[in-house]
Design a protein around this motif. Sequence first.
Motif, mmCIF file in Angstrom:
data_model
loop_
_atom_site.group_PDB
_atom_site.id
_atom_site.type_symbol
_atom_site.label_atom_id
_atom_site.label_comp_id
_atom_site.label_asym_id
_atom_site.label_seq_id
_atom_site.Cartn_x
_atom_site.Cartn_y
_atom_site.Cartn_z
ATOM 1 N N SER A 198 31.888 23.402 49.610
ATOM 2 C CA SER A 198 32.624 22.279 50.183
ATOM 3 C C SER A 198 32.360 21.065 49.305
ATOM 4 C CB SER A 198 32.133 22.055 51.614
ATOM 5 O OG SER A 198 31.969 20.703 51.904
ATOM 6 N N TYR A 199 33.227 20.045 49.401
ATOM 7 C CA TYR A 199 33.006 18.822 48.613
ATOM 8 C C TYR A 199 32.435 17.705 49.466
ATOM 9 C CZ TYR A 199 35.745 21.264 45.187
ATOM 10 O OH TYR A 199 36.184 22.205 44.301
ATOM 11 N N GLN A 200 31.927 18.067 50.652
ATOM 12 C CA GLN A 200 31.316 17.049 51.501
ATOM 13 C C GLN A 200 29.981 16.634 50.898
ATOM 14 O OE1 GLN A 200 31.110 18.096 55.615
ATOM 15 N NE2 GLN A 200 33.062 19.182 55.533
ATOM 16 N N MET A 250 29.390 25.729 44.952
ATOM 17 C CA MET A 250 30.355 26.641 44.320
ATOM 18 C C MET A 250 31.358 25.764 43.567
ATOM 19 S SD MET A 250 32.718 29.546 46.109
ATOM 20 C CE MET A 250 34.331 29.652 45.368
ATOM 21 N N SER A 251 30.834 24.950 42.688
ATOM 22 C CA SER A 251 31.670 24.066 41.864
ATOM 23 C C SER A 251 30.876 23.728 40.618
ATOM 24 C CB SER A 251 32.007 22.781 42.628
ATOM 25 O OG SER A 251 30.830 22.022 42.834
ATOM 26 N N SER A 252 31.621 23.341 39.608
ATOM 27 C CA SER A 252 30.971 22.885 38.396
ATOM 28 C C SER A 252 30.561 21.426 38.576
ATOM 29 C CB SER A 252 31.962 23.043 37.235
ATOM 30 O OG SER A 252 31.470 22.447 36.094
ATOM 31 N N GLY A 253 31.511 20.607 39.022
ATOM 32 C CA GLY A 253 31.234 19.188 39.263
ATOM 33 C C GLY A 253 30.315 19.033 40.467
ATOM 34 N N ILE A 254 29.349 18.123 40.335
ATOM 35 C CA ILE A 254 28.412 17.915 41.461
ATOM 36 C C ILE A 254 28.340 16.423 41.800
ATOM 37 C CG2 ILE A 254 27.001 20.000 41.226
ATOM 38 C CD1 ILE A 254 25.061 18.258 39.521
ATOM 39 N N VAL A 277 31.797 29.417 34.179
ATOM 40 C CA VAL A 277 32.831 30.343 34.659
ATOM 41 C C VAL A 277 34.141 29.628 35.022
ATOM 42 C CG1 VAL A 277 31.256 32.131 35.473
ATOM 43 C CG2 VAL A 277 31.886 30.270 37.009
ATOM 44 N N VAL A 278 34.100 28.310 35.149
ATOM 45 C CA VAL A 278 35.350 27.601 35.500
ATOM 46 C C VAL A 278 36.212 27.335 34.271
ATOM 47 C CG1 VAL A 278 34.198 26.446 37.442
ATOM 48 C CG2 VAL A 278 34.481 25.207 35.299
ATOM 49 N N LYS A 279 35.633 27.500 33.076
ATOM 50 C CA LYS A 279 36.293 26.949 31.890
ATOM 51 C C LYS A 279 37.659 27.575 31.589
ATOM 52 C CE LYS A 279 34.021 29.929 28.571
ATOM 53 N NZ LYS A 279 32.961 30.080 27.592
ATOM 54 N N GLY A 318 39.194 16.441 34.774
ATOM 55 C CA GLY A 318 37.780 16.167 35.074
ATOM 56 C C GLY A 318 37.625 15.768 36.536
ATOM 57 N N ARG A 319 37.621 14.460 36.769
ATOM 58 C CA ARG A 319 37.567 13.933 38.133
ATOM 59 C C ARG A 319 38.388 12.639 38.181
ATOM 60 N NH1 ARG A 319 36.149 18.184 39.647
ATOM 61 N NH2 ARG A 319 34.277 18.769 40.814
ATOM 62 N N GLY A 320 38.989 12.382 39.327
ATOM 63 C CA GLY A 320 39.828 11.196 39.486
ATOM 64 C C GLY A 320 39.079 9.909 39.212
ATOM 65 N N PRO A 375 47.592 19.450 42.934
ATOM 66 C CA PRO A 375 46.473 19.233 43.871
ATOM 67 C C PRO A 375 45.151 19.919 43.512
ATOM 68 C CG PRO A 375 47.963 20.849 44.780
ATOM 69 C CD PRO A 375 48.553 20.460 43.457
ATOM 70 N N HIS A 376 44.457 19.434 42.513
ATOM 71 C CA HIS A 376 43.118 19.902 42.117
ATOM 72 C C HIS A 376 43.006 21.436 42.234
ATOM 73 C CE1 HIS A 376 38.565 18.771 41.983
ATOM 74 N NE2 HIS A 376 38.842 19.820 41.232
ATOM 75 N N MET A 377 43.703 22.104 41.341
ATOM 76 C CA MET A 377 43.752 23.564 41.450
ATOM 77 C C MET A 377 43.319 24.270 40.156
ATOM 78 S SD MET A 377 47.804 23.377 41.975
ATOM 79 C CE MET A 377 48.768 24.490 40.950
ATOM 80 N N GLY A 378 42.511 23.556 39.351
ATOM 81 C CA GLY A 378 42.078 24.113 38.071
ATOM 82 C C GLY A 378 41.378 25.452 38.181
ATOM 83 N N THR A 379 40.621 25.635 39.244
ATOM 84 C CA THR A 379 39.866 26.896 39.369
ATOM 85 C C THR A 379 40.531 27.862 40.342
ATOM 86 O OG1 THR A 379 38.488 25.885 41.077
ATOM 87 C CG2 THR A 379 37.638 25.819 38.835
ATOM 88 N N GLN A 380 41.730 27.523 40.799
ATOM 89 C CA GLN A 380 42.352 28.323 41.859
ATOM 90 C C GLN A 380 43.020 29.601 41.345
ATOM 91 O OE1 GLN A 380 40.526 26.441 44.257
ATOM 92 N NE2 GLN A 380 42.052 27.617 45.358
ATOM 93 N N GLU A 425 34.300 34.618 40.326
ATOM 94 C CA GLU A 425 33.185 34.414 39.379
ATOM 95 C C GLU A 425 32.304 33.239 39.813
ATOM 96 O OE1 GLU A 425 35.401 36.262 35.433
ATOM 97 O OE2 GLU A 425 35.214 34.104 35.607
ATOM 98 N N MET A 426 32.942 32.185 40.328
ATOM 99 C CA MET A 426 32.164 31.030 40.796
ATOM 100 C C MET A 426 31.268 31.434 41.982
ATOM 101 S SD MET A 426 35.227 28.239 40.691
ATOM 102 C CE MET A 426 34.377 26.768 41.223
ATOM 103 N N ALA A 427 31.859 32.198 42.910
ATOM 104 C CA ALA A 427 31.098 32.609 44.090
ATOM 105 C C ALA A 427 29.941 33.520 43.690
ATOM 106 C CB ALA A 427 32.020 33.322 45.076
HETATM 107 O O1 LIG Z 1 34.088 21.235 39.741
HETATM 108 C C1 LIG Z 1 34.743 22.270 39.749
HETATM 109 O O2 LIG Z 1 34.225 23.387 39.733
HETATM 110 C C2 LIG Z 1 36.228 22.223 39.785
HETATM 111 O O3 LIG Z 1 36.715 20.938 39.695
HETATM 112 C C3 LIG Z 1 36.707 22.817 41.056
HETATM 113 O O4 LIG Z 1 36.344 21.993 42.070
#
Ligand SMILES: O=C(O)[C@H](O)CO
Length: 327
Positions: free
Chosen positions: A60-62, A82-86, A107-109, A244-246, A292-297, A304-306
């Motif tokens: 989650s991004y909370q 389960m994200s690259s960005g933290i 794995v997101v690349k 990257g990020r907004g 809508p932020h779907m780079g890893t979708q 692979e992320m999970a």
């Molecule tokens: O940070 C990440 O892994 C991507 O932006 C997906 O959220």
Amino acid sequence: MTSAARRLYKVLVTHPEVPLPALEFLRQKGCETIVCENIPPVRSDILQKLPGVDAIFWASYQPLNGEVLDAAGSQLKAVSTMSSGIDYVDVPEFKRRQMPLGHTPGVVKNGVADLAIGLMIAAGRFFHAGRQLIENSKWEKERINWLMGQEIRDSVIGFMGFGGIGQAIAKRLQCWDVKKIIYHTRTRRDNDVDFGAHHVTFDELLKESDFLVVACPLTAETKGKFNAEAFGKMKKNCVFVNVGRGGIVDQDALIEALKTGQIFSAGLDVMTPEPLPADDPLMKIPNCVVIPHMGTQTLKTTTEMAMLAANNLINALEGKPMVCPAY
Ligand SMILES: O=C(O)[C@H](O)CO
């Protein structure tokens, strides 16, 4: 050993859509998984399920902060996102408590790189404006000087950030006849020669790029980096892409740069806020492609992320270093 005896650790998984192979892996490793059922995850539900768990699979991004760690209790041994960005994680608090924290870069690349190239083309060739013209019955016949886009061929491709994602994009571009690949990072990357890429200053990146791709994390240093001054230095033909990020972009300044023709167009997978309201000014700009932020979708990448997040947790629970520690 009985299966009951093998269930050594309790792992809270904060989202019911975490790909099954990761849950199965955790269970095979002897973990009991407690899976939250809400979509999107409800914070009060997560907090209520946390007491007594040994590890947290945070999908989650909370905000992931001291409140979460306190709710879990002192037996907590590891957390992985389960994200690259933290950028939503209170990393100093994790460090202060010496709580192992994992994330899922690497794995997101490929998924993000594919999408970034899609955005370079979609924005460079006015996909959104073209679609709007059809919808408004304004498809003009017999025009030559109409919807004239920018080609990747013979262009200078600039990267803000040159980690896994930037390099995966550069790798894909090797056969696109680009003029030059440049990138800006704090320090030069040893392997940049593998991509024929040249390290430049931030100013040079702005002034030279025909396509400028933001592929760096949001940090105190990169926050708001692309502001009015930065857009003012960019080429008028520049296609600006953000995967990257907004928060790396001053969005009002970007809107102004697009409206006034200071830059050519933009392709955005990330923006502020997310979700973006349907009536946001960004949505009304013909030369801006917004997705809508779907780079890893993709199933492949999310699985692979999970799996990586699950491996982070198992390693930490077994007393080994995480595969991808976040600090
Ligand atoms: O940070 C990440 O892994 C991507 O932006 C997906 O959220």
